[in-house]
Design a protein around this motif. Sequence first.
Motif, mmCIF file in Angstrom:
data_model
loop_
_atom_site.group_PDB
_atom_site.id
_atom_site.type_symbol
_atom_site.label_atom_id
_atom_site.label_comp_id
_atom_site.label_asym_id
_atom_site.label_seq_id
_atom_site.Cartn_x
_atom_site.Cartn_y
_atom_site.Cartn_z
ATOM 1 N N THR A 1 0.947 -1.194 0.046
ATOM 2 C CA THR A 1 0.101 -0.049 -0.100
ATOM 3 C C THR A 1 0.909 1.226 0.140
ATOM 4 O O THR A 1 1.944 1.442 0.557
ATOM 5 C CB THR A 1 -0.671 -0.068 1.340
ATOM 6 O OG1 THR A 1 -0.121 -0.071 2.356
ATOM 7 C CG2 THR A 1 -1.795 -1.190 1.142
ATOM 8 N N TRP B 1 -7.186 1.696 6.336
ATOM 9 C CA TRP B 1 -8.564 1.819 5.807
ATOM 10 C C TRP B 1 -9.812 1.552 6.591
ATOM 11 O O TRP B 1 -10.832 1.750 6.219
ATOM 12 C CB TRP B 1 -8.600 0.837 4.302
ATOM 13 C CG TRP B 1 -8.552 -0.643 4.661
ATOM 14 C CD1 TRP B 1 -7.236 -1.447 4.633
ATOM 15 C CD2 TRP B 1 -9.364 -1.396 5.147
ATOM 16 N NE1 TRP B 1 -7.514 -2.731 5.149
ATOM 17 C CE2 TRP B 1 -8.836 -2.830 5.340
ATOM 18 C CE3 TRP B 1 -10.908 -1.339 5.466
ATOM 19 C CZ2 TRP B 1 -9.645 -3.992 5.593
ATOM 20 C CZ3 TRP B 1 -11.613 -2.598 5.897
ATOM 21 C CH2 TRP B 1 -11.043 -3.792 6.067
ATOM 22 N N TYR C 1 -2.000 -10.418 -1.956
ATOM 23 C CA TYR C 1 -1.445 -9.625 -0.816
ATOM 24 C C TYR C 1 -0.161 -10.238 -0.435
ATOM 25 O O TYR C 1 0.386 -9.831 0.986
ATOM 26 C CB TYR C 1 -2.461 -9.928 0.460
ATOM 27 C CG TYR C 1 -3.733 -9.441 0.161
ATOM 28 C CD1 TYR C 1 -4.121 -7.903 0.328
ATOM 29 C CD2 TYR C 1 -4.750 -10.269 -0.258
ATOM 30 C CE1 TYR C 1 -5.307 -7.557 0.115
ATOM 31 C CE2 TYR C 1 -6.233 -9.470 -0.823
ATOM 32 C CZ TYR C 1 -6.310 -8.205 -0.289
ATOM 33 O OH TYR C 1 -7.642 -7.699 -0.537
#
Length: 345
Positions: free
Chosen positions: A176, A206, A264
């Motif tokens: 991210t 988030w 991920y």
Amino acid sequence: MKSPPPLSPYGVFTGQLFQYSSSPSLIAFESSPPSLPTQPQPSTISQSSLPALQSNCSNKCILLGGLSDGPIPTPYTKLLEAKCHYLGWSLVQPILSSSYLGFGHGSLSRDTEELNSLMEYLVCHHSASSFAFVGHSTGCQNSIHLLKYGRRDLIERVKAVALQAPVSDRESLTLTPGDSSVHLSHAKSLHAEGTGDEMMPRSAFWAPITASRYLSLFDVNGDDDFFSSDLTDDELQDRLGHVGNLGRETGLHVMVAFSKRDEYVPESVDKVILLGRLVTAMNGSADVEEGNSDASPVACGLMLEKANHNLSNDERDKELFVESFGKLLAMSAVQSKASDVETKI
């Protein structure tokens, strides 16, 4: 005329919804096999007769989703339910305090306490004698933590565990944008001041999250840091070795399923090597020794070559995972029966 919404994409489930703790928010859903009655007439049923309507299946498979998940957390849930029913297991999907956005103020310890309550309830009221767990993503951390810190009398009933997508939240944070070191420093400061329950800034993550949970997920050796590729072999053994110890004592079997295209996991991580290291750490001294027919590995690995994180890319990924887990359940059932025979003799 406006078109109707699509049918539930992950499937439609029939069964029983029940509260498994004094907290009204802690509920679970148990799927009923097709042969069981699922539509009793309320006018003819008294509260005292409800246990007779519950599933008499003594084998319970509990499905645990990842961060922000609740019931029906993965696209293979319906396929898993069918496999469980075919093999004589029911599928249980709980809501924990950490479900949905509750994970931001939770902990693995709280999850384990609630899973203890769920298992105890199933033993007392749903005829449970054996358990299996399927953990997806952070559900894998839940499963590993439960095997170490769960109530021993309940954990001894766990026969099989599947870890699907056991990825590192800490390493996924590098995917991210932004500098997470600033937020880590802030979280550490709050924790050092004894205010770890304070919320982190909106820019940190988030979802709403406390400093303590942020550190658990994203700090080196945080409570959730089980599967990071930069952990040493000794560190992995320290965090995962109890799986092999438990398996040697109880006959538990574990499958670690890693997706080759998990979005991920950073590209720099060799997933094949990491999968091997995780399995080795879990097995520990339980690795098969040459010439020792009594020794057998507790954990085995499954690499899903074309799969993404939740196995939504291809039907074959879901089928391979569920079929492999089904073999684990079947093997566990055979060993349990053999153990019962030995006990009677």
